[in-house]
Write a protein that holds these residues in place. Sequence first.
Motif, PDB file in Angstrom:
ATOM      1  N   LYS A 252       0.732  -1.181  -0.030  1.00  0.00           N
ATOM      2  CA  LYS A 252       0.114   0.158   0.111  1.00  0.00           C
ATOM      3  C   LYS A 252       0.776   1.455   0.027  1.00  0.00           C
TER       4      LYS A 252
ATOM      5  N   TRP B  63       0.472   4.331  -2.832  1.00  0.00           N
ATOM      6  CA  TRP B  63       0.422   5.817  -2.515  1.00  0.00           C
ATOM      7  C   TRP B  63       1.306   6.610  -3.294  1.00  0.00           C
TER       8      TRP B  63
ATOM      9  N   GLU C 101       0.246   6.884  -6.960  1.00  0.00           N
ATOM     10  CA  GLU C 101      -1.022   7.559  -6.981  1.00  0.00           C
ATOM     11  C   GLU C 101      -0.411   9.394  -6.869  1.00  0.00           C
TER      12      GLU C 101
ATOM     13  N   SER D 252      -9.341   6.242 -13.898  1.00  0.00           N
ATOM     14  CA  SER D 252      -9.776   6.927 -12.861  1.00  0.00           C
ATOM     15  C   SER D 252     -11.341   6.899 -13.130  1.00  0.00           C
TER      16      SER D 252
ATOM     17  N   LYS E 214      -7.523   2.025  -5.314  1.00  0.00           N
ATOM     18  CA  LYS E 214      -8.340   1.938  -4.171  1.00  0.00           C
ATOM     19  C   LYS E 214      -9.331   0.897  -4.398  1.00  0.00           C
TER      20      LYS E 214
ATOM     21  N   GLU F 178      -9.456  -5.255  -3.190  1.00  0.00           N
ATOM     22  CA  GLU F 178      -9.047  -4.419  -1.985  1.00  0.00           C
ATOM     23  C   GLU F 178      -7.677  -3.508  -2.459  1.00  0.00           C
ATOM     24  N   PRO F 179      -7.484  -2.471  -2.019  1.00  0.00           N
ATOM     25  CA  PRO F 179      -6.214  -1.760  -2.633  1.00  0.00           C
ATOM     26  C   PRO F 179      -5.024  -2.656  -2.432  1.00  0.00           C
TER      27      PRO F 179
ATOM     28  N   GLN G  12     -17.471   8.103  -4.835  1.00  0.00           N
ATOM     29  CA  GLN G  12     -16.261   7.009  -4.765  1.00  0.00           C
ATOM     30  C   GLN G  12     -15.616   6.971  -6.062  1.00  0.00           C
ATOM     31  N   GLU G  13     -14.240   7.038  -6.088  1.00  0.00           N
ATOM     32  CA  GLU G  13     -13.314   6.907  -7.440  1.00  0.00           C
ATOM     33  C   GLU G  13     -12.935   5.504  -7.514  1.00  0.00           C
ATOM     34  N   ARG G  14     -13.116   4.772  -8.604  1.00  0.00           N
ATOM     35  CA  ARG G  14     -12.177   3.457  -8.726  1.00  0.00           C
ATOM     36  C   ARG G  14     -11.141   3.698  -9.433  1.00  0.00           C
TER      37      ARG G  14
END
Length: 326
Positions: free
Chosen positions: A56, A60, A63, A144, A188, A223-224, A246-248
């Motif tokens: 994760k 981050w 992104e 996105s 996400k 899940e992320p 919510q953004e996918r």
Amino acid sequence: MATTTVTTTETERVFIPIKAESLPPVLTFEADADPADVIKALKISGGCRVKAAVDKDILWQVERELRPHIEADVVWEGDFFPIQTRRVEGMIGKSPICAEHIINHPLYQAVCKEFLTTKNWYWSGQKKIFATSDPQLNNSICFSIGPGAWDQPLHRDSWCHQTNEPEVAVYPDNYDRDVGIGWFIAGKPATRENGATRFIPGSHLWSKDRPPQEELAVHAELEPGDAFMMLSSCYHGGSANKTTDQERLLFSCFMTKGWLRQEENQYLAIPREVVLKMPVHIQQLMGYKLSQPFCGWVESDDPRVVLDPSLKDDPSGHYDEDEDKH
């Protein structure tokens, strides 16, 4: 499994619909799974999940590198992508961390090496020439998907390479059927509600002529950091984002055979000054590598000579003339 046609007309073939209960299961693996087990699962169902494939903290950072490009994207014109979709194409050149930890993921690349490597030999006079063509990157895109997005039509990514798959009951012993493998990492949570990828298990065994059946699609909820791996001959598509907030976020790529034209032209999509800063193994992954025996050369040399002129006339990377090695 898939069945043969009921009738044949001059305009189209009519197929007996597939029943949901006949679909193969979609398995889930750990990130350190044996590639052989993943390969077996892909042959049966065409796709599988990989839990916690990417840390994760890496997500981050990826992104953070891509977010400015996501915000700068313009609305897609057409109906293949919903207008709520923003894309970052040429992702490998915009996020070095993504290039190394997502696209170059060891499990994904091990599976691609098995499915997409081509080995062959040829006569040159009385000498046998053995050649190996390694997989190459086909495309790399960040998606996105915002609230309000509609279902993307179910499709096969193999269509870019003019494939013409026959219908089979089981996956063939060789790897000539597939031209690519996809790898989708959730940045996400990807849920049924916010548009997780729809996918028809077993559709990699269908004829090119058999249309998709929407009622057979399952959602690759992630899940992320989880991943979904899929053969490019499978019917799939992004789903509707029915949420309001919510953004996918999805980091995706496909690999293909080294002797095929890439869907996303890596040599034009990624500026030369960016490629020069990449490690050699990432440059080669993008296609800056000779596809043996001699496909993709520049002035009769390995294509990396355009990045590093010192490689001029370096025989490494060319075909293997040692017939005893094979």
